[in-house]
Design an enzyme around this catalytic site. Structure first.
Site, short mmCIF file in Angstrom:
data_model
loop_
_atom_site.label_atom_id
_atom_site.label_comp_id
_atom_site.label_asym_id
_atom_site.label_seq_id
_atom_site.Cartn_x
_atom_site.Cartn_y
_atom_site.Cartn_z
N TYR A 1 0.82 -1.22 0.00
CA TYR A 1 0.00 0.00 0.00
C TYR A 1 0.85 1.27 0.00
O TYR A 1 2.03 1.24 0.28
CB TYR A 1 -1.08 0.01 1.07
CG TYR A 1 -0.72 -0.11 2.54
CD1 TYR A 1 0.48 0.31 3.07
CD2 TYR A 1 -1.67 -0.62 3.43
CE1 TYR A 1 0.74 0.23 4.42
CE2 TYR A 1 -1.44 -0.70 4.79
CZ TYR A 1 -0.23 -0.28 5.28
OH TYR A 1 0.02 -0.36 6.63
N GLU A 2 0.20 2.35 -0.38
CA GLU A 2 0.85 3.65 -0.63
C GLU A 2 1.90 3.56 -1.73
O GLU A 2 2.92 4.24 -1.69
CB GLU A 2 1.46 4.23 0.66
CG GLU A 2 0.51 4.36 1.80
CD GLU A 2 -0.79 5.04 1.42
OE1 GLU A 2 -0.77 5.90 0.52
OE2 GLU A 2 -1.84 4.71 2.01
N GLY A 3 1.64 2.74 -2.72
CA GLY A 3 2.58 2.54 -3.82
C GLY A 3 3.45 1.35 -3.54
O GLY A 3 4.22 1.33 -2.58
#
Length: 556
Positions: A427-429
Protein backbone atom coordinates in the site's frame (compact mmCIF):
# COMPACT_ATOMS: atom_id res chain seq x y z
CA UNK A 1 7.44 -10.63 25.79
CA UNK A 2 6.10 -7.12 26.37
CA UNK A 3 7.11 -4.24 24.09
CA UNK A 4 9.70 -1.74 25.32
CA UNK A 5 9.67 1.67 23.65
CA UNK A 6 13.22 2.38 22.33
CA UNK A 7 13.22 5.98 23.56
CA UNK A 8 16.99 6.22 24.12
CA UNK A 9 17.72 4.66 20.72
CA UNK A 10 15.45 7.13 18.95
CA UNK A 11 17.07 10.02 20.79
CA UNK A 12 20.55 8.77 19.88
CA UNK A 13 19.69 8.56 16.18
CA UNK A 14 18.20 12.06 16.22
CA UNK A 15 21.12 13.59 18.12
CA UNK A 16 24.14 11.73 16.76
CA UNK A 17 23.27 10.24 13.38
CA UNK A 18 20.86 12.40 11.36
CA UNK A 19 21.66 15.89 12.63
CA UNK A 20 18.35 16.77 14.23
CA UNK A 21 20.05 19.76 15.87
CA UNK A 22 19.97 21.50 12.48
CA UNK A 23 16.18 21.31 12.58
CA UNK A 24 15.85 22.70 16.08
CA UNK A 25 18.28 25.50 15.23
CA UNK A 26 15.75 26.96 12.77
CA UNK A 27 13.17 29.54 13.79
CA UNK A 28 10.37 27.26 12.58
CA UNK A 29 11.20 24.50 15.05
CA UNK A 30 13.02 26.39 17.80
CA UNK A 31 10.48 25.24 20.38
CA UNK A 32 11.53 21.60 19.94
CA UNK A 33 14.10 21.94 22.71
CA UNK A 34 15.98 18.92 24.09
CA UNK A 35 13.74 18.99 27.15
CA UNK A 36 10.62 19.05 25.00
CA UNK A 37 11.88 16.19 22.84
CA UNK A 38 12.74 14.09 25.89
CA UNK A 39 9.33 14.70 27.45
CA UNK A 40 7.48 13.84 24.23
CA UNK A 41 9.41 10.65 23.51
CA UNK A 42 9.17 9.50 27.12
CA UNK A 43 5.45 10.15 27.45
CA UNK A 44 4.63 8.66 24.03
CA UNK A 45 6.77 5.63 24.81
CA UNK A 46 4.91 5.09 28.07
CA UNK A 47 1.53 5.27 26.32
CA UNK A 48 2.66 2.85 23.61
CA UNK A 49 4.01 0.27 26.05
CA UNK A 50 1.25 0.52 28.65
CA UNK A 51 -1.89 1.32 26.63
CA UNK A 52 -1.42 0.33 22.98
CA UNK A 53 0.78 -2.77 23.15
CA UNK A 54 -1.81 -4.84 25.08
CA UNK A 55 -4.27 -4.19 22.22
CA UNK A 56 -2.11 -5.74 19.50
CA UNK A 57 -3.15 -9.33 20.13
CA UNK A 58 -6.77 -8.29 20.70
CA UNK A 59 -6.93 -6.78 17.24
CA UNK A 60 -5.53 -9.95 15.68
CA UNK A 61 -7.87 -12.34 17.51
CA UNK A 62 -10.98 -10.14 17.35
CA UNK A 63 -10.99 -8.37 13.98
CA UNK A 64 -13.04 -5.33 13.10
CA UNK A 65 -16.40 -6.42 11.69
CA UNK A 66 -19.37 -4.98 9.82
CA UNK A 67 -22.75 -5.44 11.49
CA UNK A 68 -25.89 -4.06 9.83
CA UNK A 69 -23.87 -1.36 8.10
CA UNK A 70 -22.00 -0.39 11.29
CA UNK A 71 -18.27 -1.05 11.75
CA UNK A 72 -17.44 -2.55 15.15
CA UNK A 73 -13.79 -2.15 16.09
CA UNK A 74 -11.64 -4.55 18.08
CA UNK A 75 -11.90 -4.65 21.90
CA UNK A 76 -10.04 -1.77 23.52
CA UNK A 77 -9.34 0.10 20.29
CA UNK A 78 -11.69 2.94 21.21
CA UNK A 79 -9.81 3.51 24.48
CA UNK A 80 -6.49 3.23 22.65
CA UNK A 81 -7.51 5.82 20.09
CA UNK A 82 -8.77 8.09 22.84
CA UNK A 83 -5.34 7.92 24.50
CA UNK A 84 -3.68 8.87 21.22
CA UNK A 85 -6.06 11.78 20.65
CA UNK A 86 -5.94 13.10 24.21
CA UNK A 87 -2.15 12.97 24.16
CA UNK A 88 -2.14 15.35 21.20
CA UNK A 89 -0.27 12.86 19.02
CA UNK A 90 -2.59 13.33 16.02
CA UNK A 91 -1.59 16.93 15.50
CA UNK A 92 2.08 16.86 16.40
CA UNK A 93 3.25 18.40 13.13
CA UNK A 94 0.04 20.29 12.36
CA UNK A 95 -0.10 24.09 12.27
CA UNK A 96 -0.69 25.62 15.74
CA UNK A 97 -3.21 27.93 14.06
CA UNK A 98 -5.63 25.01 14.05
CA UNK A 99 -4.57 23.46 17.35
CA UNK A 100 -1.51 21.49 16.27
CA UNK A 101 1.85 21.40 18.02
CA UNK A 102 3.89 22.55 15.01
CA UNK A 103 6.63 20.05 15.82
CA UNK A 104 9.11 18.55 13.32
CA UNK A 105 7.99 15.61 11.20
CA UNK A 106 11.06 13.74 12.49
CA UNK A 107 9.59 13.80 15.98
CA UNK A 108 6.20 12.71 14.65
CA UNK A 109 7.81 9.77 12.87
CA UNK A 110 9.62 8.77 16.07
CA UNK A 111 6.32 8.67 17.95
CA UNK A 112 4.62 6.90 15.05
CA UNK A 113 7.32 4.23 15.13
CA UNK A 114 6.57 3.46 18.75
CA UNK A 115 2.82 3.42 18.13
CA UNK A 116 3.29 1.07 15.15
CA UNK A 117 5.46 -1.31 17.14
CA UNK A 118 2.88 -1.38 19.91
CA UNK A 119 -0.20 -1.88 17.71
CA UNK A 120 0.15 -1.34 13.97
CA UNK A 121 -3.54 -1.97 13.24
CA UNK A 122 -4.54 0.98 15.39
CA UNK A 123 -1.62 3.23 14.39
CA UNK A 124 -2.79 3.09 10.79
CA UNK A 125 -5.74 5.27 11.80
CA UNK A 126 -3.74 8.29 13.01
CA UNK A 127 -1.36 7.94 10.06
CA UNK A 128 -4.28 8.49 7.67
CA UNK A 129 -5.52 11.46 9.70
CA UNK A 130 -2.06 13.05 9.87
CA UNK A 131 -1.71 12.78 6.10
CA UNK A 132 -5.12 14.30 5.55
CA UNK A 133 -4.29 17.23 7.82
CA UNK A 134 -1.15 17.94 5.79
CA UNK A 135 -3.06 17.76 2.49
CA UNK A 136 -5.75 20.13 3.75
CA UNK A 137 -3.17 22.57 5.10
CA UNK A 138 -1.49 22.69 1.69
CA UNK A 139 -4.46 22.65 -0.68
CA UNK A 140 -7.86 23.25 0.93
CA UNK A 141 -9.78 26.52 1.12
CA UNK A 142 -9.74 28.51 4.35
CA UNK A 143 -13.31 27.39 5.04
CA UNK A 144 -12.46 23.69 4.78
CA UNK A 145 -9.23 24.08 6.76
CA UNK A 146 -10.93 25.98 9.57
CA UNK A 147 -13.79 23.48 9.76
CA UNK A 148 -12.03 20.15 9.40
CA UNK A 149 -8.46 20.43 10.70
CA UNK A 150 -9.29 21.26 14.36
CA UNK A 151 -11.70 18.32 14.49
CA UNK A 152 -9.10 15.99 12.94
CA UNK A 153 -6.42 17.15 15.37
CA UNK A 154 -8.69 16.63 18.38
CA UNK A 155 -9.63 13.12 17.22
CA UNK A 156 -13.32 13.99 17.15
CA UNK A 157 -13.17 13.23 13.42
CA UNK A 158 -10.90 10.81 11.54
CA UNK A 159 -9.50 11.05 8.00
CA UNK A 160 -9.05 8.62 5.11
CA UNK A 161 -7.91 8.74 1.51
CA UNK A 162 -9.81 7.09 -1.33
CA UNK A 163 -7.76 6.33 -4.45
CA UNK A 164 -8.05 2.74 -5.59
CA UNK A 165 -10.94 1.32 -7.62
CA UNK A 166 -11.60 -2.30 -8.58
CA UNK A 167 -10.72 -1.87 -12.26
CA UNK A 168 -7.81 0.53 -11.74
CA UNK A 169 -5.46 -0.86 -9.07
CA UNK A 170 -2.20 1.11 -9.07
CA UNK A 171 -3.25 2.84 -12.30
CA UNK A 172 -5.03 5.70 -10.55
CA UNK A 173 -5.57 7.45 -13.87
CA UNK A 174 -8.09 4.76 -14.84
CA UNK A 175 -10.53 5.66 -12.08
CA UNK A 176 -14.23 6.15 -12.95
CA UNK A 177 -15.67 7.89 -9.91
CA UNK A 178 -17.57 11.00 -11.01
CA UNK A 179 -18.23 14.37 -9.36
CA UNK A 180 -21.08 16.47 -10.78
CA UNK A 181 -21.62 20.10 -9.69
CA UNK A 182 -24.76 20.60 -7.60
CA UNK A 183 -24.94 24.30 -8.43
CA UNK A 184 -24.36 25.43 -4.85
CA UNK A 185 -20.59 24.96 -4.64
CA UNK A 186 -20.87 21.28 -3.70
CA UNK A 187 -20.56 18.19 -5.88
CA UNK A 188 -22.41 14.89 -6.13
CA UNK A 189 -19.77 12.15 -5.91
CA UNK A 190 -20.63 8.71 -7.28
CA UNK A 191 -18.40 5.65 -7.50
CA UNK A 192 -16.80 2.79 -5.61
CA UNK A 193 -13.42 2.71 -3.87
CA UNK A 194 -11.59 -0.31 -2.46
CA UNK A 195 -8.84 -0.92 0.09
CA UNK A 196 -9.84 2.08 2.21
CA UNK A 197 -7.92 1.82 5.46
CA UNK A 198 -10.11 2.71 8.45
CA UNK A 199 -13.00 3.53 6.11
CA UNK A 200 -15.21 3.70 9.18
CA UNK A 201 -15.11 3.19 12.95
CA UNK A 202 -17.35 3.31 16.00
CA UNK A 203 -15.34 5.74 18.13
CA UNK A 204 -15.18 9.03 16.18
CA UNK A 205 -18.09 11.36 15.48
CA UNK A 206 -17.30 11.65 11.80
CA UNK A 207 -15.10 10.06 9.15
CA UNK A 208 -13.77 12.47 6.53
CA UNK A 209 -12.96 10.93 3.16
CA UNK A 210 -10.64 12.55 0.65
CA UNK A 211 -11.90 11.10 -2.64
CA UNK A 212 -10.38 11.26 -6.11
CA UNK A 213 -13.00 11.73 -8.84
CA UNK A 214 -13.54 13.23 -12.29
CA UNK A 215 -15.48 16.35 -13.13
CA UNK A 216 -17.75 16.16 -16.21
CA UNK A 217 -15.27 18.06 -18.40
CA UNK A 218 -12.22 16.12 -17.24
CA UNK A 219 -9.71 14.62 -19.66
CA UNK A 220 -8.64 10.99 -19.41
CA UNK A 221 -5.72 9.94 -17.23
CA UNK A 222 -4.28 11.50 -14.10
CA UNK A 223 -4.51 15.06 -15.49
CA UNK A 224 -8.30 14.87 -15.30
CA UNK A 225 -8.57 13.96 -11.62
CA UNK A 226 -9.88 16.25 -8.88
CA UNK A 227 -9.94 15.82 -5.10
CA UNK A 228 -13.04 16.12 -2.91
CA UNK A 229 -13.79 16.15 0.79
CA UNK A 230 -16.72 13.79 1.35
CA UNK A 231 -17.68 13.42 5.04
CA UNK A 232 -19.67 10.54 6.50
CA UNK A 233 -21.97 13.09 8.12
CA UNK A 234 -22.44 16.57 6.67
CA UNK A 235 -21.37 19.31 9.09
CA UNK A 236 -22.72 22.82 9.45
CA UNK A 237 -20.35 25.77 9.17
CA UNK A 238 -19.66 25.58 12.93
CA UNK A 239 -18.91 21.86 12.85
CA UNK A 240 -22.26 20.67 14.14
CA UNK A 241 -23.02 17.38 12.47
CA UNK A 242 -26.17 17.07 10.43
CA UNK A 243 -27.57 14.35 8.19
CA UNK A 244 -25.76 11.25 7.04
CA UNK A 245 -24.13 11.55 3.64
CA UNK A 246 -25.01 9.25 0.72
CA UNK A 247 -22.15 6.83 1.26
CA UNK A 248 -21.73 3.49 2.94
CA UNK A 249 -19.31 0.70 3.77
CA UNK A 250 -20.20 -2.15 1.41
CA UNK A 251 -17.92 -4.69 3.07
CA UNK A 252 -14.70 -5.16 5.01
CA UNK A 253 -11.81 -7.05 3.44
CA UNK A 254 -10.72 -10.37 4.96
CA UNK A 255 -6.98 -9.80 5.13
CA UNK A 256 -3.75 -11.67 5.75
CA UNK A 257 -2.92 -9.39 8.66
CA UNK A 258 -3.80 -6.09 10.34
CA UNK A 259 -7.08 -7.66 11.37
CA UNK A 260 -7.86 -4.85 13.80
CA UNK A 261 -7.76 -2.27 11.00
CA UNK A 262 -11.05 -2.20 9.03
CA UNK A 263 -10.22 -2.03 5.32
CA UNK A 264 -13.42 -1.03 3.55
CA UNK A 265 -15.06 -1.14 0.17
CA UNK A 266 -16.72 2.29 0.02
CA UNK A 267 -19.76 3.17 -2.13
CA UNK A 268 -20.63 6.78 -2.94
CA UNK A 269 -24.09 7.40 -4.41
CA UNK A 270 -24.34 11.09 -5.20
CA UNK A 271 -22.63 11.88 -1.91
CA UNK A 272 -22.11 15.57 -1.14
CA UNK A 273 -18.50 16.63 -1.52
CA UNK A 274 -16.43 19.82 -1.56
CA UNK A 275 -13.58 20.45 -3.98
CA UNK A 276 -10.11 20.49 -2.38
CA UNK A 277 -7.60 22.44 -4.43
CA UNK A 278 -8.04 23.43 -8.06
CA UNK A 279 -10.17 21.45 -10.54
CA UNK A 280 -8.24 18.68 -12.30
CA UNK A 281 -5.31 19.09 -9.86
CA UNK A 282 -6.36 16.33 -7.51
CA UNK A 283 -3.29 14.18 -7.94
CA UNK A 284 -0.99 17.00 -6.84
CA UNK A 285 -3.12 17.51 -3.75
CA UNK A 286 -3.38 13.80 -3.02
CA UNK A 287 0.36 13.33 -3.46
CA UNK A 288 0.90 15.65 -0.50
CA UNK A 289 -0.97 13.12 1.61
CA UNK A 290 0.60 10.13 -0.15
CA UNK A 291 4.18 11.36 0.31
CA UNK A 292 3.53 11.82 4.01
CA UNK A 293 2.04 8.34 4.08
CA UNK A 294 4.93 6.79 2.12
CA UNK A 295 7.45 7.85 4.74
CA UNK A 296 4.92 6.84 7.38
CA UNK A 297 4.54 3.37 5.87
CA UNK A 298 8.32 2.96 5.79
CA UNK A 299 8.24 3.74 9.49
CA UNK A 300 5.47 1.14 9.91
CA UNK A 301 7.81 -1.48 8.45
CA UNK A 302 10.49 -0.30 10.83
CA UNK A 303 7.96 -0.52 13.67
CA UNK A 304 7.35 -4.19 13.02
CA UNK A 305 11.07 -4.84 12.64
CA UNK A 306 11.67 -3.36 16.12
CA UNK A 307 8.78 -5.28 17.69
CA UNK A 308 9.68 -8.58 16.02
CA UNK A 309 13.32 -8.15 16.99
CA UNK A 310 12.43 -7.54 20.62
CA UNK A 311 10.17 -10.59 20.54
CA UNK A 312 12.92 -12.79 19.07
CA UNK A 313 15.59 -11.54 21.45
CA UNK A 314 13.31 -12.17 24.42
CA UNK A 315 12.74 -15.75 23.27
CA UNK A 316 16.43 -16.33 22.54
CA UNK A 317 17.37 -15.16 26.04
CA UNK A 318 15.03 -17.71 27.63
CA UNK A 319 15.13 -20.78 25.38
CA UNK A 320 17.75 -23.42 26.20
CA UNK A 321 18.47 -26.07 23.60
CA UNK A 322 21.59 -27.98 22.67
CA UNK A 323 25.22 -27.27 23.51
CA UNK A 324 26.11 -23.61 23.02
CA UNK A 325 29.35 -21.68 22.78
CA UNK A 326 29.24 -21.13 26.55
CA UNK A 327 28.35 -24.72 27.27
CA UNK A 328 24.78 -24.61 28.57
CA UNK A 329 23.60 -21.10 27.74
CA UNK A 330 20.46 -20.03 25.94
CA UNK A 331 20.09 -20.28 22.17
CA UNK A 332 21.42 -16.73 21.86
CA UNK A 333 24.85 -18.34 22.29
CA UNK A 334 24.42 -20.43 19.14
CA UNK A 335 26.41 -18.87 16.31
CA UNK A 336 23.56 -19.08 13.81
CA UNK A 337 21.01 -17.57 16.19
CA UNK A 338 23.45 -14.78 17.05
CA UNK A 339 23.94 -14.17 13.30
CA UNK A 340 20.18 -13.79 12.86
CA UNK A 341 19.74 -11.48 15.84
CA UNK A 342 22.66 -9.26 14.82
CA UNK A 343 21.31 -9.08 11.28
CA UNK A 344 17.94 -8.01 12.65
CA UNK A 345 19.52 -5.34 14.82
CA UNK A 346 21.79 -4.06 12.05
CA UNK A 347 19.02 -3.63 9.48
CA UNK A 348 16.52 -2.23 11.95
CA UNK A 349 19.01 0.46 12.92
CA UNK A 350 19.75 1.22 9.26
CA UNK A 351 16.05 1.49 8.39
CA UNK A 352 15.43 3.78 11.36
CA UNK A 353 18.34 6.06 10.47
CA UNK A 354 17.27 6.33 6.82
CA UNK A 355 13.69 7.17 7.80
CA UNK A 356 14.80 9.78 10.33
CA UNK A 357 17.27 11.24 7.81
CA UNK A 358 14.42 11.58 5.33
CA UNK A 359 12.23 13.25 7.95
CA UNK A 360 14.99 15.69 8.89
CA UNK A 361 15.36 16.62 5.20
CA UNK A 362 11.62 17.32 4.96
CA UNK A 363 11.78 19.41 8.12
CA UNK A 364 14.73 21.41 6.80
CA UNK A 365 12.94 21.97 3.49
CA UNK A 366 9.92 23.34 5.35
CA UNK A 367 11.99 25.49 7.69
CA UNK A 368 14.35 26.94 5.09
CA UNK A 369 12.51 26.69 1.77
CA UNK A 370 15.79 25.40 0.31
CA UNK A 371 15.42 23.44 -2.93
CA UNK A 372 18.36 21.21 -2.06
CA UNK A 373 16.73 19.99 1.14
CA UNK A 374 13.46 19.49 -0.72
CA UNK A 375 15.18 17.38 -3.38
CA UNK A 376 17.04 15.40 -0.72
CA UNK A 377 13.81 14.59 1.11
CA UNK A 378 12.07 13.62 -2.12
CA UNK A 379 14.92 11.33 -3.13
CA UNK A 380 15.04 9.62 0.26
CA UNK A 381 11.27 9.06 0.50
CA UNK A 382 11.00 6.00 -1.80
CA UNK A 383 14.17 4.57 -0.23
CA UNK A 384 12.79 5.01 3.29
CA UNK A 385 9.44 3.50 2.32
CA UNK A 386 10.89 0.50 0.53
CA UNK A 387 13.83 -0.31 2.79
CA UNK A 388 11.72 0.18 5.92
CA UNK A 389 9.05 -2.23 4.74
CA UNK A 390 11.52 -4.74 3.28
CA UNK A 391 13.36 -4.69 6.60
CA UNK A 392 10.11 -5.21 8.47
CA UNK A 393 9.28 -8.27 6.36
CA UNK A 394 12.81 -9.66 6.61
CA UNK A 395 13.16 -9.18 10.37
CA UNK A 396 9.68 -10.56 11.08
CA UNK A 397 10.44 -13.67 9.01
CA UNK A 398 13.80 -14.07 10.73
CA UNK A 399 12.03 -13.74 14.06
CA UNK A 400 9.98 -16.84 13.26
CA UNK A 401 13.22 -18.66 12.42
CA UNK A 402 14.72 -17.71 15.79
CA UNK A 403 11.66 -19.22 17.47
CA UNK A 404 12.04 -22.43 15.46
CA UNK A 405 8.91 -24.55 15.46
CA UNK A 406 7.31 -22.29 18.04
CA UNK A 407 7.47 -19.46 15.53
CA UNK A 408 4.62 -20.86 13.48
CA UNK A 409 2.46 -21.46 16.56
CA UNK A 410 0.10 -18.49 16.70
CA UNK A 411 0.09 -18.35 20.50
CA UNK A 412 3.72 -17.17 20.55
CA UNK A 413 2.80 -14.02 18.60
CA UNK A 414 5.77 -14.22 16.23
CA UNK A 415 3.63 -15.05 13.20
CA UNK A 416 1.41 -12.01 13.62
CA UNK A 417 4.32 -9.70 12.82
CA UNK A 418 4.85 -11.48 9.49
CA UNK A 419 1.17 -11.21 8.60
CA UNK A 420 0.78 -7.61 9.73
CA UNK A 421 3.83 -6.21 7.96
CA UNK A 422 3.34 -7.86 4.56
CA UNK A 423 0.90 -5.30 3.16
CA UNK A 424 3.26 -2.39 3.91
CA UNK A 425 5.27 -3.34 0.81
CA UNK A 426 2.08 -2.93 -1.24
CA UNK A 427 0.00 0.00 0.00
CA UNK A 428 0.85 3.65 -0.63
CA UNK A 429 2.58 2.54 -3.82
CA UNK A 430 4.12 -0.90 -4.13
CA UNK A 431 7.83 -1.17 -3.52
CA UNK A 432 8.35 -1.78 -7.23
CA UNK A 433 6.59 1.50 -7.98
CA UNK A 434 8.75 3.24 -5.38
CA UNK A 435 11.87 1.95 -7.13
CA UNK A 436 10.55 3.05 -10.52
CA UNK A 437 9.85 6.49 -9.06
CA UNK A 438 13.43 6.64 -7.78
CA UNK A 439 15.06 5.88 -11.15
CA UNK A 440 12.42 7.79 -13.11
CA UNK A 441 11.02 10.95 -11.56
CA UNK A 442 13.80 11.32 -8.99
CA UNK A 443 16.54 11.12 -11.63
CA UNK A 444 14.90 13.69 -13.90
CA UNK A 445 17.41 16.18 -12.44
CA UNK A 446 20.20 14.27 -14.16
CA UNK A 447 21.12 12.62 -10.88
CA UNK A 448 21.86 15.86 -9.02
CA UNK A 449 20.06 14.84 -5.80
CA UNK A 450 21.65 11.38 -5.87
CA UNK A 451 25.13 12.80 -6.42
CA UNK A 452 24.69 15.37 -3.65
CA UNK A 453 23.77 12.58 -1.24
CA UNK A 454 26.73 10.50 -2.39
CA UNK A 455 29.00 13.52 -1.79
CA UNK A 456 27.94 13.38 1.86
CA UNK A 457 28.59 9.64 2.07
CA UNK A 458 32.01 9.87 0.43
CA UNK A 459 33.05 12.63 2.85
CA UNK A 460 33.08 10.00 5.61
CA UNK A 461 36.56 8.55 6.01
CA UNK A 462 36.04 4.85 5.41
CA UNK A 463 37.63 3.20 2.38
CA UNK A 464 35.09 0.39 1.96
CA UNK A 465 32.14 2.78 2.23
CA UNK A 466 33.74 5.21 -0.23
CA UNK A 467 34.40 2.41 -2.70
CA UNK A 468 30.77 1.27 -2.59
CA UNK A 469 29.54 4.85 -2.94
CA UNK A 470 31.84 5.33 -5.93
CA UNK A 471 30.32 2.28 -7.65
CA UNK A 472 26.87 3.69 -6.89
CA UNK A 473 27.90 7.00 -8.46
CA UNK A 474 28.94 5.22 -11.66
CA UNK A 475 25.65 3.29 -11.66
CA UNK A 476 23.70 6.53 -11.27
CA UNK A 477 25.47 7.97 -14.31
CA UNK A 478 24.58 4.81 -16.23
CA UNK A 479 20.94 4.99 -15.13
CA UNK A 480 20.58 8.60 -16.26
CA UNK A 481 21.85 7.62 -19.73
CA UNK A 482 19.39 4.73 -20.21
CA UNK A 483 15.84 4.67 -21.53
CA UNK A 484 13.08 4.08 -18.99
CA UNK A 485 12.62 0.37 -19.71
CA UNK A 486 16.25 -0.36 -18.83
CA UNK A 487 16.04 1.87 -15.78
CA UNK A 488 12.89 0.14 -14.60
CA UNK A 489 14.44 -3.30 -15.05
CA UNK A 490 17.19 -2.39 -12.57
CA UNK A 491 15.16 -0.09 -10.34
CA UNK A 492 14.64 -2.45 -7.40
CA UNK A 493 18.35 -3.29 -7.29
CA UNK A 494 19.36 0.37 -7.60
CA UNK A 495 17.19 1.28 -4.62
CA UNK A 496 18.42 -1.72 -2.63
CA UNK A 497 22.05 -0.75 -3.26
CA UNK A 498 21.44 2.86 -2.24
CA UNK A 499 19.66 1.79 0.95
CA UNK A 500 22.51 -0.47 2.01
CA UNK A 501 25.19 2.12 1.37
CA UNK A 502 23.20 4.71 3.33
CA UNK A 503 22.58 2.20 6.11
CA UNK A 504 26.29 1.48 6.55
CA UNK A 505 27.07 5.21 6.46
CA UNK A 506 24.65 5.79 9.33
CA UNK A 507 26.08 2.84 11.27
CA UNK A 508 29.58 4.25 10.94
CA UNK A 509 28.43 7.69 12.09
CA UNK A 510 26.86 6.03 15.11
CA UNK A 511 30.09 4.21 15.89
CA UNK A 512 32.04 7.47 15.60
CA UNK A 513 29.74 9.01 18.21
CA UNK A 514 29.74 5.98 20.53
CA UNK A 515 32.59 3.47 20.44
CA UNK A 516 30.36 0.79 21.96
CA UNK A 517 28.46 0.71 18.66
CA UNK A 518 31.57 -0.08 16.60
CA UNK A 519 31.17 -3.90 16.66
CA UNK A 520 27.62 -3.75 15.28
CA UNK A 521 28.74 -1.19 12.69
CA UNK A 522 31.52 -3.50 11.52
CA UNK A 523 29.05 -6.38 11.36
CA UNK A 524 26.64 -4.25 9.31
CA UNK A 525 29.36 -3.12 6.91
CA UNK A 526 30.55 -6.68 6.41
CA UNK A 527 27.06 -7.79 5.40
CA UNK A 528 25.41 -4.79 3.74
CA UNK A 529 28.25 -3.48 1.57
CA UNK A 530 28.78 -6.81 -0.28
CA UNK A 531 25.01 -6.93 -0.80
CA UNK A 532 25.13 -3.40 -2.21
CA UNK A 533 27.83 -4.35 -4.70
CA UNK A 534 25.81 -7.36 -5.83
CA UNK A 535 22.72 -5.19 -6.31
CA UNK A 536 24.77 -2.66 -8.29
CA UNK A 537 25.82 -5.42 -10.67
CA UNK A 538 22.23 -6.60 -11.09
CA UNK A 539 20.93 -3.07 -11.67
CA UNK A 540 23.00 -2.71 -14.86
CA UNK A 541 21.70 -5.77 -16.68
CA UNK A 542 18.93 -3.80 -18.39
CA UNK A 543 15.59 -4.95 -19.73
CA UNK A 544 16.96 -7.04 -22.60
CA UNK A 545 17.38 -10.23 -20.61
CA UNK A 546 13.85 -9.94 -19.24
CA UNK A 547 12.27 -9.88 -22.69
CA UNK A 548 14.72 -12.36 -24.19
CA UNK A 549 12.81 -15.07 -22.36
CA UNK A 550 9.77 -15.87 -24.55
CA UNK A 551 6.37 -15.06 -23.07
CA UNK A 552 5.28 -18.67 -23.45
CA UNK A 553 8.20 -19.69 -21.22
CA UNK A 554 7.40 -17.01 -18.66
CA UNK A 555 3.76 -18.04 -18.58
CA UNK A 556 4.35 -21.80 -18.69
Amino acid sequence: MSYRAPVSELRFVLDHVVGFDRVTATDTFAEATPETVDAILTEAGRMCADVLAPLNRQGDLHPARLENGVVRTSPGFADGFRAIAEGGWLGMSADPEHGGMGLPIALTMAVNEMMGSACLSLQLNPLMTQGQIEALEAHASDEIRDLYIPKLISGEWCGTMNLTEPQAGSDVGALRTKAVPNGDGTYAVTGQKIYISWGDNDFSENVCHLVLARLPDAVEGTKGISLFMVPKRIPDADGTLGVANSLKVVSLEHKLGLHGSPTAVMQYDGATGWLVGAPHKGMAAMFTMMNNARLGVGVQGLSIAEAAMQHAVGYALERRQGKTASGDGTILDHADVRRMILGMKAETFAARAIAMDCAVSLDMAKATGDAGWRARGAFLTPIAKTYGTETGMKVAAEGIQVHGGMGVIEETGAAQYVRDVRVTAIYEGTNGIQAMDLVGRKLMDGGAAAFALLDEVEAFEDDDLRAAASHLRVLTDWMVAQDMQDRFAGAVSYLAAFARVLGVWHHLKAAAADEARAPLARFAAGRLLPEALAEIAKARTGAGELYAVPTEVVAA
